[in-house]
Motif scaffolding. Structure first.
Motif, PDB file in Angstrom:
ATOM      1  N   PRO A 169       0.818  -1.211   0.000  1.00  0.00           N
ATOM      2  CA  PRO A 169       0.000   0.000   0.000  1.00  0.00           C
ATOM      3  C   PRO A 169       0.857   1.268   0.000  1.00  0.00           C
ATOM      4  CG  PRO A 169       0.030  -0.939   2.188  1.00  0.00           C
ATOM      5  CD  PRO A 169       0.787  -1.882   1.297  1.00  0.00           C
ATOM      6  N   MET A 170       0.334   2.281  -0.668  1.00  0.00           N
ATOM      7  CA  MET A 170       0.997   3.582  -0.754  1.00  0.00           C
ATOM      8  C   MET A 170       0.058   4.611  -0.140  1.00  0.00           C
ATOM      9  SD  MET A 170       2.123   3.115  -4.735  1.00  0.00           S
ATOM     10  CE  MET A 170       0.488   2.557  -5.186  1.00  0.00           C
ATOM     11  N   LYS A 171       0.636   5.620   0.494  1.00  0.00           N
ATOM     12  CA  LYS A 171      -0.191   6.639   1.127  1.00  0.00           C
ATOM     13  C   LYS A 171       0.291   8.019   0.698  1.00  0.00           C
ATOM     14  CE  LYS A 171      -2.264   8.205   5.288  1.00  0.00           C
ATOM     15  NZ  LYS A 171      -3.422   7.704   5.899  1.00  0.00           N
ATOM     16  N   GLY A 172      -0.641   8.820   0.240  1.00  0.00           N
ATOM     17  CA  GLY A 172      -0.340  10.187  -0.163  1.00  0.00           C
ATOM     18  C   GLY A 172       0.005  10.281  -1.642  1.00  0.00           C
ATOM     19  N   ARG A 173      -0.398  11.391  -2.253  1.00  0.00           N
ATOM     20  CA  ARG A 173      -0.197  11.628  -3.680  1.00  0.00           C
ATOM     21  C   ARG A 173       1.269  11.451  -4.085  1.00  0.00           C
ATOM     22  NH1 ARG A 173      -1.845  17.158  -4.744  1.00  0.00           N
ATOM     23  NH2 ARG A 173      -3.929  16.363  -5.074  1.00  0.00           N
ATOM     24  N   ALA A 174       2.175  12.063  -3.350  1.00  0.00           N
ATOM     25  CA  ALA A 174       3.592  12.029  -3.737  1.00  0.00           C
ATOM     26  C   ALA A 174       4.123  10.601  -3.782  1.00  0.00           C
ATOM     27  CB  ALA A 174       4.421  12.881  -2.783  1.00  0.00           C
ATOM     28  N   GLU A 175       3.828   9.796  -2.768  1.00  0.00           N
ATOM     29  CA  GLU A 175       4.313   8.415  -2.759  1.00  0.00           C
ATOM     30  C   GLU A 175       3.662   7.602  -3.870  1.00  0.00           C
ATOM     31  OE1 GLU A 175       4.767   4.473   0.070  1.00  0.00           O
ATOM     32  OE2 GLU A 175       3.594   6.166   0.822  1.00  0.00           O
ATOM     33  N   ILE A 176       2.362   7.762  -4.055  1.00  0.00           N
ATOM     34  CA  ILE A 176       1.662   7.006  -5.094  1.00  0.00           C
ATOM     35  C   ILE A 176       2.254   7.308  -6.463  1.00  0.00           C
ATOM     36  CG2 ILE A 176      -0.548   6.729  -6.300  1.00  0.00           C
ATOM     37  CD1 ILE A 176      -1.884   7.300  -3.516  1.00  0.00           C
ATOM     38  N   VAL A 177       2.398   8.573  -6.785  1.00  0.00           N
ATOM     39  CA  VAL A 177       2.925   8.949  -8.101  1.00  0.00           C
ATOM     40  C   VAL A 177       4.368   8.489  -8.253  1.00  0.00           C
ATOM     41  CG1 VAL A 177       3.452  10.868  -9.648  1.00  0.00           C
ATOM     42  CG2 VAL A 177       1.290  10.820  -8.412  1.00  0.00           C
ATOM     43  N   SER A 178       5.153   8.591  -7.210  1.00  0.00           N
ATOM     44  CA  SER A 178       6.551   8.153  -7.272  1.00  0.00           C
ATOM     45  C   SER A 178       6.642   6.657  -7.588  1.00  0.00           C
ATOM     46  CB  SER A 178       7.253   8.461  -5.953  1.00  0.00           C
ATOM     47  OG  SER A 178       8.567   7.958  -5.961  1.00  0.00           O
ATOM     48  N   VAL A 179       5.840   5.853  -6.900  1.00  0.00           N
ATOM     49  CA  VAL A 179       5.858   4.410  -7.134  1.00  0.00           C
ATOM     50  C   VAL A 179       5.345   4.085  -8.535  1.00  0.00           C
ATOM     51  CG1 VAL A 179       4.854   2.200  -6.423  1.00  0.00           C
ATOM     52  CG2 VAL A 179       5.744   3.788  -4.698  1.00  0.00           C
ATOM     53  N   LEU A 180       4.223   4.700  -8.926  1.00  0.00           N
ATOM     54  CA  LEU A 180       3.679   4.425 -10.260  1.00  0.00           C
ATOM     55  C   LEU A 180       4.631   4.886 -11.362  1.00  0.00           C
ATOM     56  CD1 LEU A 180      -0.090   5.281  -9.704  1.00  0.00           C
ATOM     57  CD2 LEU A 180       0.971   3.017  -9.840  1.00  0.00           C
ATOM     58  N   GLU A 181       5.285   6.016 -11.157  1.00  0.00           N
ATOM     59  CA  GLU A 181       6.259   6.493 -12.141  1.00  0.00           C
ATOM     60  C   GLU A 181       7.412   5.502 -12.258  1.00  0.00           C
ATOM     61  OE1 GLU A 181       9.223  10.259 -13.057  1.00  0.00           O
ATOM     62  OE2 GLU A 181       7.679  10.499 -11.523  1.00  0.00           O
ATOM     63  N   SER A 182       7.881   4.983 -11.145  1.00  0.00           N
ATOM     64  CA  SER A 182       8.962   3.996 -11.175  1.00  0.00           C
ATOM     65  C   SER A 182       8.533   2.738 -11.938  1.00  0.00           C
ATOM     66  CB  SER A 182       9.363   3.642  -9.744  1.00  0.00           C
ATOM     67  OG  SER A 182      10.354   2.649  -9.738  1.00  0.00           O
ATOM     68  N   ILE A 183       7.310   2.292 -11.680  1.00  0.00           N
ATOM     69  CA  ILE A 183       6.791   1.123 -12.404  1.00  0.00           C
ATOM     70  C   ILE A 183       6.726   1.417 -13.895  1.00  0.00           C
ATOM     71  CG2 ILE A 183       4.727  -0.284 -12.793  1.00  0.00           C
ATOM     72  CD1 ILE A 183       4.179   0.002  -9.733  1.00  0.00           C
ATOM     73  N   ARG A 184       6.144   2.568 -14.266  1.00  0.00           N
ATOM     74  CA  ARG A 184       5.967   2.889 -15.687  1.00  0.00           C
ATOM     75  C   ARG A 184       7.308   3.036 -16.397  1.00  0.00           C
ATOM     76  NH1 ARG A 184       5.165   1.843 -19.942  1.00  0.00           N
ATOM     77  NH2 ARG A 184       4.219   3.109 -21.565  1.00  0.00           N
ATOM     78  N   ARG A 185       8.285   3.672 -15.752  1.00  0.00           N
ATOM     79  CA  ARG A 185       9.603   3.858 -16.366  1.00  0.00           C
ATOM     80  C   ARG A 185      10.324   2.528 -16.598  1.00  0.00           C
ATOM     81  NH1 ARG A 185      11.045   9.103 -16.958  1.00  0.00           N
ATOM     82  NH2 ARG A 185      10.020  10.648 -15.629  1.00  0.00           N
ATOM     83  N   SER A 186       9.960   1.502 -15.839  1.00  0.00           N
ATOM     84  CA  SER A 186      10.591   0.183 -16.015  1.00  0.00           C
ATOM     85  C   SER A 186       9.981  -0.600 -17.177  1.00  0.00           C
ATOM     86  CB  SER A 186      10.474  -0.631 -14.727  1.00  0.00           C
ATOM     87  OG  SER A 186       9.140  -1.079 -14.524  1.00  0.00           O
ATOM     88  N   GLN A 187       8.866  -0.131 -17.715  1.00  0.00           N
ATOM     89  CA  GLN A 187       8.167  -0.843 -18.788  1.00  0.00           C
ATOM     90  C   GLN A 187       8.621  -0.301 -20.146  1.00  0.00           C
ATOM     91  OE1 GLN A 187       4.226   0.154 -17.462  1.00  0.00           O
ATOM     92  NE2 GLN A 187       4.142  -1.578 -16.044  1.00  0.00           N
ATOM     93  N   THR A 188       8.939  -1.199 -21.064  1.00  0.00           N
ATOM     94  CA  THR A 188       9.399  -0.780 -22.388  1.00  0.00           C
ATOM     95  C   THR A 188       8.281  -0.737 -23.418  1.00  0.00           C
ATOM     96  OG1 THR A 188       9.977  -3.067 -22.920  1.00  0.00           O
ATOM     97  CG2 THR A 188      11.721  -1.684 -21.964  1.00  0.00           C
ATOM     98  N   ASP A 189       7.127  -1.270 -23.086  1.00  0.00           N
ATOM     99  CA  ASP A 189       6.000  -1.327 -24.015  1.00  0.00           C
ATOM    100  C   ASP A 189       5.098  -0.104 -23.869  1.00  0.00           C
ATOM    101  OD1 ASP A 189       5.198  -2.012 -21.440  1.00  0.00           O
ATOM    102  OD2 ASP A 189       3.671  -3.415 -22.123  1.00  0.00           O
ATOM    103  N   GLN A 190       4.158   0.016 -24.782  1.00  0.00           N
ATOM    104  CA  GLN A 190       3.117   1.049 -24.686  1.00  0.00           C
ATOM    105  C   GLN A 190       1.882   0.395 -24.098  1.00  0.00           C
ATOM    106  OE1 GLN A 190       2.817   4.625 -25.475  1.00  0.00           O
ATOM    107  NE2 GLN A 190       1.203   3.997 -24.065  1.00  0.00           N
ATOM    108  N   ARG A 191       1.526   0.802 -22.885  1.00  0.00           N
ATOM    109  CA  ARG A 191       0.358   0.242 -22.215  1.00  0.00           C
ATOM    110  C   ARG A 191      -0.899   0.995 -22.618  1.00  0.00           C
ATOM    111  NH1 ARG A 191       2.106  -3.257 -17.740  1.00  0.00           N
ATOM    112  NH2 ARG A 191       4.056  -4.010 -18.625  1.00  0.00           N
ATOM    113  N   ARG A 192      -2.027   0.290 -22.607  1.00  0.00           N
ATOM    114  CA  ARG A 192      -3.335   0.886 -22.816  1.00  0.00           C
ATOM    115  C   ARG A 192      -4.301   0.252 -21.829  1.00  0.00           C
ATOM    116  NH1 ARG A 192      -1.732   5.112 -24.746  1.00  0.00           N
ATOM    117  NH2 ARG A 192      -1.326   5.319 -26.944  1.00  0.00           N
ATOM    118  N   HIS A 193      -4.686   1.040 -20.831  1.00  0.00           N
ATOM    119  CA  HIS A 193      -5.704   0.627 -19.872  1.00  0.00           C
ATOM    120  C   HIS A 193      -7.065   0.953 -20.481  1.00  0.00           C
ATOM    121  CE1 HIS A 193      -2.262   0.871 -17.168  1.00  0.00           C
ATOM    122  NE2 HIS A 193      -2.967   0.229 -16.254  1.00  0.00           N
ATOM    123  N   ASN A 194      -7.879  -0.049 -20.684  1.00  0.00           N
ATOM    124  CA  ASN A 194      -9.231   0.134 -21.211  1.00  0.00           C
ATOM    125  C   ASN A 194     -10.207  -0.203 -20.091  1.00  0.00           C
ATOM    126  OD1 ASN A 194      -8.699   0.539 -24.212  1.00  0.00           O
ATOM    127  ND2 ASN A 194      -7.480  -1.272 -23.717  1.00  0.00           N
TER     128      ASN A 194
END
Length: 117
Positions: A53-78
């Protein structure tokens, strides 16, 4: 209790902005989807992949940004089929279906299907 259609539409918009912000690596849009005191986390069903679990905007965005930067593909959430499970004048709960697609090297595949709450 007043259930306003415009409130429900705004909730659907938040989910869409989250998906767009993550998929396009637009961390300003992603940050705008969370309040300062938000909590978040996730599990990919049927796997040992999880975050939070993540708490607070800054931590959430930091973790999600780290996850996204590790991905080499183009994701599409539908996200589809918003279902409101509870709503008061000040709170609401909603579930939406998710199909997560990935494009890389000219090939597109379904990565996951599930739901967000």
């Amino acid at each position: 209790m007043t259930q306003k259609a415009e409130d429900r539409q705004l909730m659907i918009e938040v989910v869409a902005r989250y998906a767009w912000g993550f998929d396009m690596a637009d961390y300003d849009i992603l940050a705008d989807t969370f309040t300062e005191d938000a909590t978040s986390g996730g599990v990919v069903s049927g796997t040992d992949i999880s975050w939070g679990p993540m708490k607070g905007r800054a931590e959430i965005v930091s973790v999600l940004e780290s996850i996204r930067r590790s991905q080499t593909d183009q994701r599409r959430h539908n996200t589809t089929n918003a279902f409101f499970t509870a709503q008061t004048d000040t709170t609401a709960s909603m579930t939406v279906n998710l199909c997560l697609a990935s494009t890389e090297g000219g090939a597109t595949r379904l990565l996951s299907a599930g739901y967000y709450t």
